[in-house]
Enzyme design. Structure first.
Site, PDB file in Angstrom:
ATOM      1  N   LYS A 243     -15.091   3.943  36.682  1.00  0.00           N
ATOM      2  CA  LYS A 243     -16.431   3.359  36.564  1.00  0.00           C
ATOM      3  C   LYS A 243     -17.272   4.074  35.497  1.00  0.00           C
ATOM      4  O   LYS A 243     -16.885   5.130  35.002  1.00  0.00           O
ATOM      5  CB  LYS A 243     -17.116   3.372  37.934  1.00  0.00           C
ATOM      6  CG  LYS A 243     -16.342   2.559  38.997  1.00  0.00           C
ATOM      7  CD  LYS A 243     -16.444   1.054  38.799  1.00  0.00           C
ATOM      8  CE  LYS A 243     -15.344   0.225  39.441  1.00  0.00           C
ATOM      9  NZ  LYS A 243     -15.293   0.156  40.874  1.00  0.00           N
TER      10      LYS A 243
HETATM   11  C1  PLP Z   1     -14.745  -0.471  42.240  1.00  0.00           C
HETATM   12  C2  PLP Z   1     -15.394  -1.605  42.966  1.00  0.00           C
HETATM   13  C3  PLP Z   1     -15.726  -1.542  44.325  1.00  0.00           C
HETATM   14  C4  PLP Z   1     -15.301  -0.424  45.218  1.00  0.00           C
HETATM   15  O1  PLP Z   1     -15.706   0.807  44.764  1.00  0.00           O
HETATM   16  P1  PLP Z   1     -15.091   2.111  45.463  1.00  0.00           P
HETATM   17  O2  PLP Z   1     -16.049   3.183  45.024  1.00  0.00           O
HETATM   18  O3  PLP Z   1     -13.733   2.279  44.879  1.00  0.00           O
HETATM   19  O4  PLP Z   1     -15.089   1.899  46.913  1.00  0.00           O
HETATM   20  C5  PLP Z   1     -16.429  -2.584  44.893  1.00  0.00           C
HETATM   21  N1  PLP Z   1     -16.756  -3.666  44.177  1.00  0.00           N
HETATM   22  C6  PLP Z   1     -16.431  -3.787  42.876  1.00  0.00           C
HETATM   23  C7  PLP Z   1     -16.850  -5.013  42.135  1.00  0.00           C
HETATM   24  C8  PLP Z   1     -15.710  -2.771  42.234  1.00  0.00           C
HETATM   25  O5  PLP Z   1     -15.344  -2.905  40.968  1.00  0.00           O
END
Ligand code: PLP
Length: 414
Positions: free
Chosen positions: A213
């Protein structure tokens, strides 16, 4: 001790893929090393902060988590924030705080990571998927309106790829029907809609700090919202206890704790928060680098009728988490899957965001979905690929991606 995700060579060594079957003629512009889709950008500052935390006497939820929550809340102008161990935890906790459960319906998009929908199942509610808008691939407000029933309790828009959903329309629907508006902002740090930062509202907003991210703590998440809501989320995220260990074990702390509800174990550690504090200080520079890469891609691909480029509506600030390129139907002799193989053969790593949730076996079987149940999401899924977009890309890396994409298109144009 080595840190394999940092050393470029060892990182690449883990990721090198077998070249796919050769094309009719060997690819022309060819990188000698594999360009990974989205490696994390961890600097010496992050390492020093983590080591500093490890040498301190507090490694789990403590002062650095508090500092990170305050700094993050200030960055997105949030009324309050609680740091958690994932965005999934933040979404689940927000639904649980809102007491959404069996008999309730929650509306969301099929074009997301499965976690967005899984958490609705976790609380025992029924996910109601509705299709996306063809330009931004974010949830379509008109379809939300058509899907609202007396059982609808919440709507979860996803700011897909970092482009905010149409929040004016969605917010109006949520108010009219008294629905919880829970934003999945996993891609949307930092993004803005009509001049307001995503996360600055009173409604709950969930962010992700997963390794790929825009800001990473390896794993981690943040839930922002109105202070009373965040306070309840904090209790629920820590066993349902009214006081956390940091307060109990400080001098003058009281060993007594009270569990007021059977909560979860979703807290963030100070080790993660140390990473987050460093990354937050760099965020503006990281985002500038992302925007630079996006400009280079746009210059290279716009005007070519083989592509449909990502859009940025005039009233938003895009977080550019993903660069989702769509192939125009019929422009090439090969499909998206083959394009991805051809790019891999040219040492370019790509991704697909996402396999639509309604096509996964669990959801397909439980709710009887067919691929065409959400035609916009499915049609776009079949034509999309995500190009590398991260602050580690050099201009040469970007040029290599562009060369490889144009080479494939030139070779297979109809
Ligand atoms: C990465 C992601 C999540 C989950 O995030 P985590 O921190 O891995 O639990 C939820 N929604 C979207 C759209 C994502 O890309």
């Amino acid at each position: 001790m080595t840190f394999p995700q940092r050393g470029n060579d060892s990182f690449r060594a883990q990721r090198v893929m077998e070249p796919s079957p050769p094309a009719s003629t060997p690819p022309r512009p060819r990188r000698s090393s594999y360009l990974s889709f989205s490696p994390p950008l961890i600097g010496e500052e992050e390492i020093a902060e983590v080591v500093d935390t490890l040498r301190s006497d507090w490694i789990t939820t403590g002062p650095k988590v508090g500092e990170f929550e305050a700094a993050f809340a200030a960055r997105v102008s949030a009324p309050a924030a609680v740091a958690l161990n994932s965005c999934t935890a933040a979404l689940h906790t927000a639904l649980a705080v809102s007491e959404i459960g069996p008999g309730d319906e929650v509306i969301t998009t099929p074009l997301t990571w499965a976690a967005t929908v899984n958490v609705i199942e976790h609380v025992g509610a029924r996910p109601v998927l509705v299709d996306v808008e063809p330009d931004t691939l974010t949830i379509d407000p008109a379809r939300i309106a058509a899907a609202i029933t007396p059982r609808t309790r919440a709507v979860i828009p996803v700011h897909y790829a970092g482009h905010p959903a149409d929040m004016a329309s969605i917010d109006a629907l949520a108010r009219d029907h008294r629905l919880l508006l829970l934003e999945d902002a996993a891609h949307a740090l930092p993004a803005a809609y009509q001049g307001r930062t995503i996360g600055s509202g009173a409604n709950p907003v969930a962010f992700s700090f997963y390794a790929t991210k825009n800001l990473t703590t390896a794993e981690g998440g943040m839930l922002t919202g109105e202070p009373g809501f965040v306070a309840r989320a904090r209790i629920l995220s820590m066993h349902g206890m009214t006081r956390d260990a940091w307060k109990r074990y400080q001098k003058g702390g009281n060993w007594r704790c009270e569990v007021v509800t059977p909560g979860f174990k979703y807290n963030m550690t100070d080790i993660q928060a140390a990473l987050g504090l460093c990354q937050l200080r760099k965020l503006a520079a990281l985002q500038e680098r992302r925007r630079h890469v996006v400009r280079l891609y746009a210059e290279a691909f716009q005007g070519d009728d083989a592509f449909e480029l990502p859009v940025e509506r005039p009233n938003v600030e895009h977080a550019w988490h993903l660069y989702v390129l769509r192939l125009r139907a019929g422009a090439l002799q090969i499909g998206r899957d083959r394009v991805i193989e051809e790019l891999a053969a040219r040492n370019i790593g790509t991704g697909v965001h996402y396999v639509p949730v309604h096509t996964h076996p669990y959801y397909r079987t439980k709710y009887g979905y067919r691929p065409e149940s959400f035609p916009v999401a499915y049609d776009n899924f079949e034509r999309m690929l995500s190009l590398p977009l991260n602050p580690r890309l050099s201009d040469q890396d970007v040029a290599d991606v562009i060369d490889a994409v144009l080479d494939v298109v030139q070779r297979y144009r109809r």
